[in-house]
Design an enzyme around this catalytic site. Structure first.
Site, short mmCIF file in Angstrom:
data_model
loop_
_atom_site.label_atom_id
_atom_site.label_comp_id
_atom_site.label_asym_id
_atom_site.label_seq_id
_atom_site.Cartn_x
_atom_site.Cartn_y
_atom_site.Cartn_z
N ARG A 13 -2.46 -6.36 -7.98
CA ARG A 13 -3.12 -5.17 -8.51
C ARG A 13 -2.76 -4.98 -9.97
NH1 ARG A 13 -0.53 -0.75 -6.99
NH2 ARG A 13 0.10 -1.92 -5.14
N ASP A 243 -9.44 1.97 4.07
CA ASP A 243 -8.57 1.50 5.15
C ASP A 243 -7.58 2.57 5.57
OD1 ASP A 243 -6.95 1.39 2.91
OD2 ASP A 243 -6.14 -0.61 3.33
#
Length: 450
Positions: A13, A243
């Site tokens: 990330r 999620d």
């Protein structure tokens, strides 16, 4: 070489394009295919503006290694997990930065059966392979790239966790945060009798309304206002890649992940008496006590999805929960999912004939939690010294070092964990009265910051 800081404990990330760009994604794609020795992988992406380009570059890198790639297009992360496990891929990647602001992007990676790669197993290996210029040369024959659609099968799978006919016509406010929840939630709620108010359902990677991180209070402002204005029974919000889901009760109060875990454990144990439930060691004793009350086995575990999923597999636990809003399901290939909890909560409310606020009332009257409180220290060297100081101060308590330092007394307990990446300590504390919680919280924080 991509910026080494993008390789995290559980994913990759960074800020696009200064930290992660197409060249990085292409190299990671090649490294991922080579690390797994994969014949065929799945790729999905979220709604971020940079995701199509990063997905294309990743696919190019993987196909260059001779690996076939099935492109599932724009899907939530948990649908990527479903596709990998259900369709028998050797691995899969979702291009996403999850709940991070719009300037970020990244990758969540799994191997066969949706088992996660982590910094200790896979992510670090790929980083080192790229850094040492050890990527294998291009294969003689590029892998084939095909497209597939898993949406309808995925929706059927998620719906299979409840009996839709049981669900009552609740008044529900939904906030997709302009993220991937806007793709899935309409498909689910069209099968339920609930009346819904839908916020931020237009999928938009610029996040025009608020960031898709419901853990931050300002990002919950819209849903809280709508719950109160419409006198809703429940509010449900998702993060960017959907999620994780988060709950607001009818009074507008945010529900901690500990209490959600306890209620979902109850939902499973009503249907599967005696089952095992895994929970992370930061959690309220509400989880442990609820599981015991319904005849189940509560298994405390160290923090992190790779560890939770492995413990669930080893123990065949039916459900697992983390306080950060990740919930894992045996019958979902032991993977986390952001929509199954929403359906289970509505089903539990229906079976009990209670609002979410009423379900939570006994928990809120017995367990008083601090929430996670982070303290930055002077440097990495200060972390072990501070933990030692805390351990010495509470030497008369029951201590464990499964993940950081946990200390247990009759009427209160706490865990202090170090960050994986920076000189930071995270405190989670609980007591049997609000006064004890506040006093002990301040006491431990003074030691950490002293």
């Amino acid at each position: 070489m991509p910026d080494s800081s993008i390789f995290k404990a559980y994913d990759i990330r960074g800020i696009y394009p200064s930290e992660i760009d197409e060249d990085a994604a292409r190299a990671i794609g090649a490294g991922f295919a080579a690390y797994l020795g994969a014949r065929r992988i799945a790729v999905g992406r979220d709604m971020r503006l940079s995701s199509p380009a990063l997905a294309a570059a990743f696919i190019d890198g993987a196909a260059g290694q001779g690996t076939d790639v099935v492109d599932y297009g724009m899907i939530p992360t948990d649908m990527l997990y479903f596709a990998v496990a259900r369709d028998g891929h050797d691995g899969g990647v979702e291009i996403t930065a999850s709940h991070n602001p719009k300037q970020y992007n990244g990758l969540k990676m799994v191997r066969k059966e949706a088992l996660p790669l982590s910094g200790d197993a896979g992510i670090g290996d790929i980083r080192d392979m790229i850094a040492a210029n050890r990527l294998p040369p291009a294969a003689a024959h590029r892998g084939q790239i095909t497209q597939a659609d898993a949406l309808d099968r995925y929706v059927e799978h998620v719906m299979s966790f409840i009996e839709p006919s049981v669900v009552k016509p609740f008044n529900v406010v939904l906030d997709a945060g302009s993220g991937m929840g806007g793709l899935i939630a309409p498909k689910l709620f069209e099968r339920l009798p609930c009346r819904t108010t839908r916020l931020c359902f237009e999928i938009d990677g610029t996040f025009p309304n608020h960031e898709a991180n419901p853990l931050i209070e300002e990002n919950r402002r819209d849903i809280v206002e709508a719950v109160l204005a419409r006198k809703a029974d429940i509010g449900i919000a998702w993060d960017g890649d959907a999620d994780r889901c988060f709950f607001i009760d009818g009074t507008g109060e945010f529900v901690s992940g500990d209490f959600v875990t306890a209620l979902l454990a109850e939902a499973f144990l009503l249907r599967h008496p005696g089952a095992s439930v895994v929970y992370d060691l930061r959690a309220s004793h509400a989880v442990r006590d609820t599981v015991a009350r319904y005849g189940g086995t509560a298994l405390m575990n160290r923090v992190g999805h790779a560890f939770i999923k492995q413990r669930m597999r080893d123990s065949q636990a039916i459900f697992g929960g983390e306080v950060t809003g990740h919930y894992y399901f045996r019958d979902n290939f032991y993977a986390d999912n952001g929509f199954i909890p929403a359906l289970l909560m509505l089903e539990l409310m229906s079976k009990k004939g209670k609002s979410l606020h009423q379900l939570l009332e006994p928990l809120r009257q017995a367990y008083f939690i601090s929430g996670e409180i982070n303290t930055k220290l002077a440097g990495m060297d200060a972390v072990p010294a501070t933990l030692d100081r805390i351990a010495a101060h509470y030497g008369d308590g029951g201590q464990a070092t499964l993940d950081g330092l946990s200390v247990e007394y009759d009427d209160w307990h706490f865990n202090v964990r170090p960050s994986n990446t920076e000189p930071l300590l995270r405190l989670n504390l609980e007591a049997k009265t609000p006064a004890t919680m506040a006093a002990r919280r301040d006491e431990v924080l003074a030691l950490i910051r002293g």
